[in-house]
Design an enzyme around this catalytic site. Sequence first.
Site, PDB file in Angstrom:
ATOM      1  N   HIS A  86      15.303   1.840  13.043  1.00 40.75           N
ATOM      2  CA  HIS A  86      15.953   1.076  11.970  1.00 40.75           C
ATOM      3  C   HIS A  86      16.022   1.915  10.695  1.00 40.75           C
ATOM      4  O   HIS A  86      15.097   2.672  10.385  1.00 40.75           O
ATOM      5  CB  HIS A  86      15.259  -0.264  11.719  1.00 40.75           C
ATOM      6  CG  HIS A  86      13.835  -0.184  11.260  1.00 40.75           C
ATOM      7  ND1 HIS A  86      13.491  -0.156   9.921  1.00 40.75           N
ATOM      8  CD2 HIS A  86      12.669  -0.136  11.941  1.00 40.75           C
ATOM      9  CE1 HIS A  86      12.170  -0.109   9.824  1.00 40.75           C
ATOM     10  NE2 HIS A  86      11.644  -0.088  11.020  1.00 40.75           N
ATOM     11  N   ASP A  88      16.720   0.465   7.690  1.00 42.28           N
ATOM     12  CA  ASP A  88      16.358  -0.313   6.496  1.00 42.28           C
ATOM     13  C   ASP A  88      14.871  -0.132   6.184  1.00 42.28           C
ATOM     14  O   ASP A  88      14.083   0.279   7.047  1.00 42.28           O
ATOM     15  CB  ASP A  88      16.703  -1.796   6.664  1.00 42.28           C
ATOM     16  CG  ASP A  88      15.901  -2.486   7.769  1.00 42.28           C
ATOM     17  OD1 ASP A  88      15.620  -1.855   8.798  1.00 42.28           O
ATOM     18  OD2 ASP A  88      15.544  -3.668   7.580  1.00 42.28           O
ATOM     19  N   ASP A 119       8.468   4.779   8.246  1.00 45.54           N
ATOM     20  CA  ASP A 119       8.885   3.482   8.809  1.00 45.54           C
ATOM     21  C   ASP A 119      10.278   3.156   8.317  1.00 45.54           C
ATOM     22  O   ASP A 119      10.421   2.452   7.338  1.00 45.54           O
ATOM     23  CB  ASP A 119       7.887   2.382   8.439  1.00 45.54           C
ATOM     24  CG  ASP A 119       8.230   1.048   9.097  1.00 45.54           C
ATOM     25  OD1 ASP A 119       9.057   1.042  10.030  1.00 45.54           O
ATOM     26  OD2 ASP A 119       7.691   0.019   8.662  1.00 45.54           O
ATOM     27  N   GLU A 152      15.582  -4.625  10.540  1.00 42.64           N
ATOM     28  CA  GLU A 152      14.247  -4.789  11.134  1.00 42.64           C
ATOM     29  C   GLU A 152      13.265  -5.381  10.145  1.00 42.64           C
ATOM     30  O   GLU A 152      12.427  -6.212  10.492  1.00 42.64           O
ATOM     31  CB  GLU A 152      13.740  -3.436  11.653  1.00 42.64           C
ATOM     32  CG  GLU A 152      12.569  -3.564  12.620  1.00 42.64           C
ATOM     33  CD  GLU A 152      11.210  -3.624  11.963  1.00 42.64           C
ATOM     34  OE1 GLU A 152      10.238  -3.947  12.650  1.00 42.64           O
ATOM     35  OE2 GLU A 152      11.102  -3.334  10.751  1.00 42.64           O
ATOM     36  N   GLU A 153      13.382  -4.964   8.902  1.00 37.50           N
ATOM     37  CA  GLU A 153      12.413  -5.412   7.902  1.00 37.50           C
ATOM     38  C   GLU A 153      12.644  -6.851   7.438  1.00 37.50           C
ATOM     39  O   GLU A 153      11.888  -7.379   6.637  1.00 37.50           O
ATOM     40  CB  GLU A 153      12.413  -4.466   6.686  1.00 37.50           C
ATOM     41  CG  GLU A 153      12.093  -3.006   7.015  1.00 37.50           C
ATOM     42  CD  GLU A 153      10.653  -2.775   7.455  1.00 37.50           C
ATOM     43  OE1 GLU A 153       9.905  -3.758   7.630  1.00 37.50           O
ATOM     44  OE2 GLU A 153      10.270  -1.613   7.626  1.00 37.50           O
ATOM     45  N   ASP A 179       8.413   3.171  16.393  1.00 40.47           N
ATOM     46  CA  ASP A 179       8.249   2.296  15.233  1.00 40.47           C
ATOM     47  C   ASP A 179       7.042   1.407  15.502  1.00 40.47           C
ATOM     48  O   ASP A 179       7.102   0.197  15.354  1.00 40.47           O
ATOM     49  CB  ASP A 179       9.524   1.457  15.061  1.00 40.47           C
ATOM     50  CG  ASP A 179       9.502   0.654  13.774  1.00 40.47           C
ATOM     51  OD1 ASP A 179       8.819   1.057  12.823  1.00 40.47           O
ATOM     52  OD2 ASP A 179      10.175  -0.397  13.729  1.00 40.47           O
TER      53      ASP A 179
HETATM   54 ZN   LIG Z   1       9.577  -0.233  11.277  1.00 41.76          ZN
END
Ligand SMILES: [Zn+2]
Length: 220
Positions: A86, A88, A119, A152-153, A179
């Site tokens: 991801h 984001d 991340d 994702e976040e 991740d």
């Molecule tokens: Zn992540």
Amino acid sequence: MQAWKDYQNENKDRFLNELLDLLRIPSVSARSEHKADMLSCAEAVKARLLEAGADKAEIYETDGHPLVYGEKMVDPSKPTVLVYGHYDVQPPDPLELWKSGPFDPVIIDGKIFARGSCDDKGQFYMHVKALETMVKTNSMTTNIKFCIEGEEEVGSPNLGKFVASHKELLKADCILISDSAMISLDTPSIDIGVRGLSYIEVEVTGPNRFTQRCLWRRCS
Ligand SMILES: [Zn+2]
């Protein structure tokens, strides 16, 4: 193997600078004021995939932030790996706890400090560069697909719908996700299952102070 290492060593600085450029984009999915940044980050991911040697890379609109898909198919009879990641990031607050700007990456003791560096921009970019390394050294042994989402976040509210409506596109023999957790910095770890996220929030209301006597009374 040596060819991979040589290619990586020769291009190490460029790989790093490209990642730093990606980290400079404030792709905060939870904040509507970053909508344009989300799109420019998705466009950057698409461009990097094509530069790395993907046959095709496209931005897919969703009801939320866009998702980037790319692929390098070498032989349909060979297995296919689907890389998930991801682009984001979490909001950077509280800003006063940062020693440098969250979107102004700095390298201290060999570590990159910037929102998203671990991340998940750092991890998925590693896979993009692995693709480039294999393409440039003519050592692809599997097909590779990339699914890099932008939500994702915020709980991936549109990923399920995208997966359900693009089954053929995403068809793969295994999914590779970088991740997840590591036991420690010097212990490489492989997670073999991901069950989602669950949490509870407990809110306790009461007096801001009380004496022991008061405590006892409350218990009795
Ligand atoms: Zn992540």
